[in-house]
Design an enzyme around this catalytic site. Structure first.
Site, short mmCIF file in Angstrom:
data_model
loop_
_atom_site.label_atom_id
_atom_site.label_comp_id
_atom_site.label_asym_id
_atom_site.label_seq_id
_atom_site.Cartn_x
_atom_site.Cartn_y
_atom_site.Cartn_z
N SER A 51 -68.92 73.43 92.68
CA SER A 51 -69.69 72.95 93.83
C SER A 51 -68.81 72.07 94.73
O SER A 51 -67.77 72.51 95.19
CB SER A 51 -70.94 72.22 93.34
OG SER A 51 -71.86 72.01 94.38
N ASP A 194 -74.50 78.21 92.88
CA ASP A 194 -73.70 77.09 92.40
C ASP A 194 -73.38 77.22 90.90
O ASP A 194 -74.28 77.40 90.08
CB ASP A 194 -74.52 75.81 92.65
CG ASP A 194 -73.72 74.54 92.51
OD1 ASP A 194 -72.87 74.47 91.62
OD2 ASP A 194 -73.97 73.62 93.31
#
Length: 330
Positions: A51, A194
């Site tokens: 991320s 993610d």
């Protein structure tokens, strides 16, 4: 000479996910660059990121026109300060349609994609100055999905634009829609979110990748950077009556925080100090409170609060940072 090369430790950097809280590891990295006088890409053999940590990993490994790193860690601190509100921008209509983030992603993807376009342009994963490992998750095949620079350089169909890799790893559920990434032959695609859903702390992923990349190098120097440990309790009397809507507001943070702490424990067991007492594993983390735990609060006051936490961490761990930098530069 060959014997000395074998004994040289593999230097690995891992950066957690955490949205706007990525300003914390960015500041720690800026301090490391200041103490060593070297860019991060020269200090580490491999950088793993999830991320916001994936965005940092890619940016610090992106080459400039002269072949040197395009961005310093200090410039990445500025990214959060200058671009945070553009990334986490929710127009009034989008806010209304999302119904409190329950029926649609919270933020349109245009903001984050515009920022990634500006910072990465057409640079590709194979161009990374050092090895990088970036995590994502494929929702249709239901598989962990790893972007690896070593594959991008050697295997057809594994090279992607850095901006697409950064977008995939940061597509946090409920915050941004998944990324549809076309396969190299354009006859198939991947649906990516993610990587924090399984590896918010990608340290173990990085450790395994290093074992694959450097099979003859047994010794490791490992640096793991967190984006803040949650401390606000989810009290039983509140949680006992939560249904889907109640848990939906909290479960992502629970997963991300729990994964990060678990992997930290595992690495501490896997990488104890060397026989001479030298440390092989370093974790730099801060404790958050209710006021600064949000991943998407890009307001000036919150970013200042996060920077103060990072400054406190750097101050409190100054001796550790000096020892670490001596080991890295040595």
């Amino acid at each position: 000479m060959g014997s000395r090369r074998t004994r040289k430790p593999v230097k690995i950097l891992s950066i957690d996910g955490g949205g706007i809280r990525g300003v914390i590891p960015a500041m720690v990295l800026a301090q490391i660059e200041s103490l060593t006088g070297k860019p991060i890409s020269e200090l580490f053999d491999l950088i793993a990121g999830t991320s916001t940590g994936g965005v940092l990993a890619l940016a610090l490994a992106k080459p400039g026109r002269t072949g040197s790193p395009r961005y310093s860690a200090g410039e990445m601190v500025l990214l959060y300060e200058r671009e945070g509100r553009r990334i986490f921008h929710q127009p009034a209509l989008a806010k209304l349609l999302s119904m409190g983030n329950l029926v649609e992603e919270k933020y349109p993807s245009e903001g984050i994609e515009d920022v990634l376009e500006e910072y990465f342009g057409e640079t590709r994963l194979k161009d990374a100055l050092n090895d990088v490992l970036i995590t994502s998750y494929e929702t249709e095949r239901r598989l962990p999905f790893f972007f690896k620079s070593r594959n991008a350089r050697t295997r057809e169909g594994h090279d992607y634009p850095m901006k697409a890799v950064a977008r995939a790893t940061s597509a946090a559920p409920t915050y941004f829609e998944p990324l549809r990434l076309d396969a190299d032959d354009l006859r198939d695609y991947y649906s990516l979110i993610d990587g924090g859903v399984y590896a918010n702390n990608p340290s173990l992923c990085g450790y395994v990748e290093a074992k694959t990349l450097y099979p003859g190098r047994e010794d490791v120097l490992f640096v793991s950077l967190g984006t803040g440990e949650l401390t606000r309790p989810l009290r039983y009397d509140d949680a006992r009556d939560w249904g889907l809507a109640g848990w939906a507001k909290h479960i992502l943070n629970v997963v991300l925080d729990g994964v990060s702490s678990t992997v930290d424990y595992q690495l501490r067991q896997l990488l104890p100090a060397r026989p001479d007492g030298a440390r092989r594993y370093w974790r730099f983390q801060v404790r958050l409170n209710e006021d600064n735990e949000a991943m998407d609060d890009a307001g000036q006051e919150n970013i200042r609060s996060l920077k103060l936490l990072a400054e406190g961490l750097i101050r409190d761990r100054s001796d550790d940072l000096k020892l670490l930098c001596e080991a890295l530069a040595g």
